[in-house]
Design an enzyme around this catalytic site. Structure first.
Site, PDB file in Angstrom:
ATOM      1  N   LYS A  34       0.835  -1.203   0.000  1.00 15.89           N
ATOM      2  CA  LYS A  34       0.000   0.000   0.000  1.00 15.89           C
ATOM      3  C   LYS A  34       0.871   1.255   0.000  1.00 15.89           C
ATOM      4  O   LYS A  34       0.625   2.200  -0.758  1.00 15.89           O
ATOM      5  CB  LYS A  34      -0.905   0.020   1.231  1.00 15.89           C
ATOM      6  CG  LYS A  34      -1.702   1.309   1.403  1.00 15.89           C
ATOM      7  CD  LYS A  34      -2.505   1.326   2.681  1.00 15.89           C
ATOM      8  CE  LYS A  34      -1.718   1.744   3.898  1.00 15.89           C
ATOM      9  NZ  LYS A  34      -1.553   3.228   3.984  1.00 15.89           N
ATOM     10  N   ASN A  35       1.894   1.256   0.843  1.00 16.35           N
ATOM     11  CA  ASN A  35       2.716   2.451   0.977  1.00 16.35           C
ATOM     12  C   ASN A  35       3.595   2.715  -0.241  1.00 16.35           C
ATOM     13  O   ASN A  35       4.093   3.830  -0.417  1.00 16.35           O
ATOM     14  CB  ASN A  35       3.590   2.351   2.232  1.00 16.35           C
ATOM     15  CG  ASN A  35       2.771   2.449   3.508  1.00 16.35           C
ATOM     16  OD1 ASN A  35       1.655   2.960   3.504  1.00 16.35           O
ATOM     17  ND2 ASN A  35       3.318   1.939   4.600  1.00 16.35           N
ATOM     18  N   ASP A  61       5.102   1.147  11.773  1.00 16.97           N
ATOM     19  CA  ASP A  61       3.844   0.528  11.359  1.00 16.97           C
ATOM     20  C   ASP A  61       3.687  -0.907  11.873  1.00 16.97           C
ATOM     21  O   ASP A  61       2.647  -1.536  11.656  1.00 16.97           O
ATOM     22  CB  ASP A  61       3.722   0.521   9.823  1.00 16.97           C
ATOM     23  CG  ASP A  61       3.244   1.861   9.287  1.00 16.97           C
ATOM     24  OD1 ASP A  61       2.875   2.738  10.088  1.00 16.97           O
ATOM     25  OD2 ASP A  61       3.245   2.038   8.047  1.00 16.97           O
ATOM     26  N   ARG A  92       2.305  14.887  12.127  1.00 13.07           N
ATOM     27  CA  ARG A  92       2.784  14.599  10.777  1.00 13.07           C
ATOM     28  C   ARG A  92       2.608  15.802   9.845  1.00 13.07           C
ATOM     29  O   ARG A  92       1.899  15.736   8.843  1.00 13.07           O
ATOM     30  CB  ARG A  92       2.070  13.367  10.204  1.00 13.07           C
ATOM     31  CG  ARG A  92       2.339  12.120  11.011  1.00 13.07           C
ATOM     32  CD  ARG A  92       2.013  10.859  10.279  1.00 13.07           C
ATOM     33  NE  ARG A  92       0.588  10.661  10.134  1.00 13.07           N
ATOM     34  CZ  ARG A  92       0.053   9.606   9.540  1.00 13.07           C
ATOM     35  NH1 ARG A  92       0.831   8.674   9.028  1.00 13.07           N
ATOM     36  NH2 ARG A  92      -1.240   9.463   9.442  1.00 13.07           N
ATOM     37  N   ARG A 140      -8.326  -0.132   5.024  1.00 12.48           N
ATOM     38  CA  ARG A 140      -7.409   0.805   4.395  1.00 12.48           C
ATOM     39  C   ARG A 140      -6.078   0.144   4.057  1.00 12.48           C
ATOM     40  O   ARG A 140      -5.375   0.609   3.150  1.00 12.48           O
ATOM     41  CB  ARG A 140      -7.156   2.006   5.304  1.00 12.48           C
ATOM     42  CG  ARG A 140      -8.362   2.920   5.505  1.00 12.48           C
ATOM     43  CD  ARG A 140      -7.998   4.143   6.329  1.00 12.48           C
ATOM     44  NE  ARG A 140      -6.784   4.758   5.823  1.00 12.48           N
ATOM     45  CZ  ARG A 140      -5.728   5.084   6.568  1.00 12.48           C
ATOM     46  NH1 ARG A 140      -5.733   4.842   7.869  1.00 12.48           N
ATOM     47  NH2 ARG A 140      -4.671   5.637   6.025  1.00 12.48           N
ATOM     48  N   CYS A 142      -5.077   8.883   9.584  1.00 11.66           N
ATOM     49  CA  CYS A 142      -5.062   8.357  10.946  1.00 11.66           C
ATOM     50  C   CYS A 142      -4.626   9.424  11.952  1.00 11.66           C
ATOM     51  O   CYS A 142      -3.736  10.224  11.682  1.00 11.66           O
ATOM     52  CB  CYS A 142      -4.096   7.177  11.051  1.00 11.66           C
ATOM     53  SG  CYS A 142      -4.729   5.646  10.367  1.00 11.66           S
TER      54      CYS A 142
END
Length: 433
Positions: free
Chosen positions: A22-23, A319, A130, A411, A125
Site C-alpha cells: 500500500k505504501n 507501522d 505529521r 485501508r 489516521c
C-alpha cells in the site's frame, strides 16, 4: 459499521499470499501525473486507500482501466492502467484529501508538470501531527511559491522548478517521495540529503527510471535526480507489502503456528526478522517467501520478551509497533517498546489492557509485562495498525473478541479474514447496515 468476530486459541497453519505494498502503491499512482503517456502498475492491492487515491486522480482527469491482458498476479494483485495525458484540474479538494494523508503526494507531480497545484491540507489516521511543512519547504527550495490559504496549499512555479540541494531535517518518507517526483521534471540537477531509505522509496525511484528519469542513490540517505523535460509511460510491478508481511509473521508467532508467506522477502524487513528471532520465533527465508514457526513441540507459543525501538528504515518500522506490542503481551518476561516516530501511537494500549494485557506507558515508551493468557473482549480500533494488533490479540485470546470500527483495517489489509481463516483461524466479519 462492520465488526470482526474472533474465537481465539487456534494455531495458524498454512500459506498466506502477501499482496502489493500500500505504501508503495500510493506514490506510484501519484507518479502517473508526471507523464502524458500511460503508466501501468501491476501487483496493485485492492484497498480502501488505493481506491481513495484512484478517486483523487480521477478528479484530476486521470483515466483508469484494468489491464486485463496482464492478468492478476499469483498473490491476487491486479494491473491498473493510468492515463494522465489530459489533466483537467490541479486542485485536490478537501472532501477527497481528508480521507487519506497520502493525498498530499499529488502536490509535487502536479506542480512540476502543470506549474500549479492547490491541495487541501491532508487528513488520515490520528497518530500524530505529521506536518507537511517539510514538503512545502523542499518545494520552495526548488523554486515554488507557496501560500497556505483557507486550509489549502496553493503552490505555483511561474518560472518552472529548478534543481537545488535540499537537506531534510528528518528523513520524512512523504517529503522524500514528493520531492523525488517533483525533481524528476525540474530543470537541472537536484540533490536530496538526509532522505528516507525505505524500500517504497527505492520502488518509486525504479518506476521513475523506467519512465525516463535519471535517479541515483535511492535506498541511501542521498538521492541525486537529473531533471527531464518530460517523462514517458512505463509498466512497473509494485513491491510486496512489508507491513502486511510483518503482521502475518507475528500472527503465526502469537498463535504458536507455522505459516509460509509467499511473494515477499526478508530483505524488506530484516530488522523485524532479527527481533522475532531474539524473541524465540523461527524465521527463515525460503525460495518463494518466508517461513515463520512460533511453537515448540506441544504447539504452545514460545515467546521471549524483547525490547524494541521504532526507527526509520532499516530500523524497526513504526507501522509494526502495535502488532509487536500485542505479541509481547503473552511473552515470557517483560518488553520495553519505544515509539520514536509518531507521538500518539499507543492508542491501542487501553484496548489490549481490556483483554488482560499488563502495559504501563511512560512517555514515549510502554512497559509490557507478559501474561499467561489474554481473554476475549469487545474492543475498539483507533487506527489502521492499532486495529490489526487487536486482531492478533484476539487470535491468541481465550474466548470471543469483537473488534469494532474495522473500516481502518480495510485501508491497509486486503482479505484479512479470508487469509487468516484459510490457515485455521476462527474469524468472520459481521456486516452491519
Amino acid at each position: 459499521m462492520d465488526k470482526i468476530r474472533i474465537r481465539g486459541g487456534v494455531a495458524l497453519h498454512g500459506v498466506i499470499p502477501i499482496g502489493g505494498s500500500k505504501n508503495a502503491a500510493l506514490p506510484l499512482m501519484a507518479a502517473s501525473l508526471l507523464s502524458a503517456e500511460p503508466l501501468v502498475l501491476c501487483n496493485l492491492p485492492h484497498l480502501a486507500d488505493v481506491t481513495s487515491m484512484a478517486n483523487l486522480l480521477n478528479q484530476h482527469g486521470v483515466e483508469m482501466s484494468l489491464a486485463e491482458d496482464l492478468g492478476r498476479g499469483a498473490n491476487g494483485g491486479h494491473c491498473l492502467r493510468l492515463d494522465a495525458s489530459r489533466i483537467t484540474s490541479t486542485e485536490a479538494p478537501y472532501d477527497l484529501v481528508r480521507k487519506m494523508r497520502a493525498s498530499v503526494l499529488v502536490l509535487g507531480p502536479l506542480l512540476a508538470r502543470c506549474g500549479e497545484a492547490r491541495v487541501s491540507l491532508p487528513g488520515g489516521c490520528a497518530i500524530g501531527a505529521r506536518p507537511v511543512d517539510l514538503h512545502i519547504k523542499g518545494l520552495q527550495q526548488l523554486g515554488a511559491e507557496i501560500e497556505i490559504e483557507q486550509g489549502y496549499i496553493h503552490a505555483t512555479a511561474p518560472r518552472g522548478l529548478k534543481g537545488a540541494e535540499v537537506v531534510l531535517p528528518i528523513p520524512s518518507v512523504g517529503a522524500t517521495e514528493n520531492l523525488l517526483m517533483a525533481a524528476s521534471l525540474a530543470e537541472g540537477e537536484t540533490v536530496l540529503v538526509n532522505v528516507a531509505r525505505e524500500p517504497e522509496i527505492v520502488d518509486l525511484a525504479q518506476c521513475l527510471v523506467a519512465m525516463g528519469a535519471e535517479v541515483a542513490g535511492a535506498g541511501t540517505d542521498r538521492i541525486t535526480i537529473k531533471g527531464r523535460e518530460r517523462l514517458n509511460g512505463a509498466t512497473h510491478r509494485v513491491i510486496a507489502d512489508r507491513i502486511e508481511t510483518g503482521t502475518y509473521m507475528m500472527a503465526a508467532a502469537i498463535t504458536g503456528g507455522e505459516v509460509l508467506l509467499t511473494g515477499t522477502s526478508l530483505k524488506l524487513l530484516a530488522a523485524v526478522g532479527q527481533v522475532l528471532g531474539a524473541a524465540g520465533i523461527e524465521v527463515s527465508e525460503v525460495e518463494n517467501g518466508i517461513r515463520v514457526k512460533g511453537a515448540n513441540g506441544d504447539g504452545r507459543p514460545v515467546i521471549q520478551g524483547v525490547d524494541v525501538m521504532t526507527e526509520p528504515f532499516p530500523g524497526f518500522p513504526t507501522d509494526l509497533q502495535a502488532q509487536m506490542m500485542a505479541l509481547m503481551c503473552i511473552a515470557d518476561g517483560a518488553a520495553m517498546i519505544t515509539e520514536t516516530i509518531f507521538e500518539n501511537r499507543f492508542m491501542h494500549v487501553p484496548e489490549l489492557c481490556r483483554m488482560g494485557a499488563n502495559i504501563n506507558i511512560h512517555g514515549a515508551s510502554a512497559m509490557v509485562r507478559g501474561v499467561k493468557r489474554l481473554t476475549g473482549a469487545p474492543v475498539m480500533a483507533t487506527d489502521l495498525r492499532a486495529s490489526v494488533s487487536l486482531v492478533l490479540a484476539g487470535l491468541a485470546a481465550e474466548g470471543e473478541t469483537i473488534v469494532n470500527r474495522v473500516y481502518h483495517l480495510d485501508r491497509g489489509y486486503e482479505r484479512l479474514e479470508s487469509k487468516l481463516a484459510a490457515c485455521g483461524a476462527q474469524i468472520e466479519r459481521i456486516r452491519t447496515s
